[in-house]
Scaffold this motif. Sequence first.
Motif, mmCIF file in Angstrom:
data_model
loop_
_atom_site.group_PDB
_atom_site.id
_atom_site.type_symbol
_atom_site.label_atom_id
_atom_site.label_comp_id
_atom_site.label_asym_id
_atom_site.label_seq_id
_atom_site.Cartn_x
_atom_site.Cartn_y
_atom_site.Cartn_z
ATOM 1 N N LEU A 89 0.815 -1.241 -0.057
ATOM 2 C CA LEU A 89 0.086 -0.010 0.022
ATOM 3 C C LEU A 89 0.834 1.322 -0.107
ATOM 4 N N VAL A 90 2.012 1.180 0.221
ATOM 5 C CA VAL A 90 2.975 1.981 0.160
ATOM 6 C C VAL A 90 3.661 2.268 -1.164
ATOM 7 N N SER A 91 3.664 3.630 -1.694
ATOM 8 C CA SER A 91 3.996 3.748 -3.025
ATOM 9 C C SER A 91 5.571 3.979 -3.106
ATOM 10 N N PRO A 92 6.131 3.289 -3.906
ATOM 11 C CA PRO A 92 7.701 3.423 -4.254
ATOM 12 C C PRO A 92 7.966 4.834 -4.493
ATOM 13 N N TRP A 136 10.556 6.744 -2.292
ATOM 14 C CA TRP A 136 11.961 6.492 -2.191
ATOM 15 C C TRP A 136 12.741 6.502 -3.487
ATOM 16 N N HIS A 137 11.786 6.481 -4.597
ATOM 17 C CA HIS A 137 12.528 6.448 -5.859
ATOM 18 C C HIS A 137 12.294 7.709 -6.721
ATOM 19 N N ARG A 138 13.241 8.194 -7.400
ATOM 20 C CA ARG A 138 12.943 9.202 -8.369
ATOM 21 C C ARG A 138 11.967 8.631 -9.555
ATOM 22 N N ARG A 139 10.972 9.599 -9.895
ATOM 23 C CA ARG A 139 9.878 9.359 -10.604
ATOM 24 C C ARG A 139 10.562 8.960 -12.251
ATOM 25 N N ARG A 140 11.403 10.136 -12.482
ATOM 26 C CA ARG A 140 12.065 10.122 -13.860
ATOM 27 C C ARG A 140 13.238 11.065 -13.631
ATOM 28 N N GLY A 141 14.204 10.905 -14.732
ATOM 29 C CA GLY A 141 15.352 11.564 -14.692
ATOM 30 C C GLY A 141 16.450 10.836 -14.101
ATOM 31 N N GLY A 142 17.699 10.817 -14.657
ATOM 32 C CA GLY A 142 18.889 10.154 -13.958
ATOM 33 C C GLY A 142 19.580 11.130 -13.097
ATOM 34 N N PRO A 143 20.511 10.625 -12.462
ATOM 35 C CA PRO A 143 21.476 11.445 -11.624
ATOM 36 C C PRO A 143 22.160 12.555 -12.363
#
Length: 239
Positions: free
Chosen positions: A158-161, A164-171
């Motif tokens: 139920l917890v959206s990742p 803790w993750h970037r939705r788009r775009g790299g470093p």
Amino acid sequence: MTRRTRKRSSEITGVVMVAVHHRHAQVRGRRLFYREAGPADLPAVVLLHGFPTSSFMFRGLVPALADGYHVIAPDHLGFGLSDAPPADEFAYTFDALTDLTAALLDHLGVARYAIYVQDYGAPIGWRLAPNDPAAIREALTLDAIKWQYLTGVPDPSLVSPDTWHRRRGGPGERLPARRCACRPRRRFGGATTHPKRARTGRVMRGMRTIAPPRSSARRRGTRIARQGGRYRRSRQSPR
């Protein structure tokens, strides 16, 4: 309850009392207060509080971590029970507070540790890391952030990742700027007819200024009405 059936409160509640020490240390001529718990041979965790509180904010966390860690929670200079010299005697900068924190840890013999930071503790902790990279055992890694969101949750699905993750775009890649849902719809002469601004001030329409709309506002035979968040002008029908 007889003596035979009597049990200790710790056996009934399952809570084990942990010794939390409240101490002071003389560091570079300043008296710093800190809370300490857990055996010294366990991995060390340093808790750095924020503004305007002190290590008192960790009074419940320190004993909870003490069974598996050597926990140290200092009061920054000027906070809590530490010394609070006047500003003309001590430069209250993050660099100065970082130096005192590093000196305190060196005084306690803590050479390697993990950090937990909050508010004012963050710029102090992130200065400790580059000053002595080998000392920081763990900070906010991806796994640590994920653990904070998922630990103790009955259904982790139920917890959206996205938390803790970037939705788009790299470093190093810039994400597209978010657009305001209530952005100005029209511009007249370099000004805006934004509804919120129109309610609190005057609106530039062309090079002429008009007052915010009112139910009975009439000027020069023009009725100004609000419909659907927009402002329109319509000629009054001749009488």
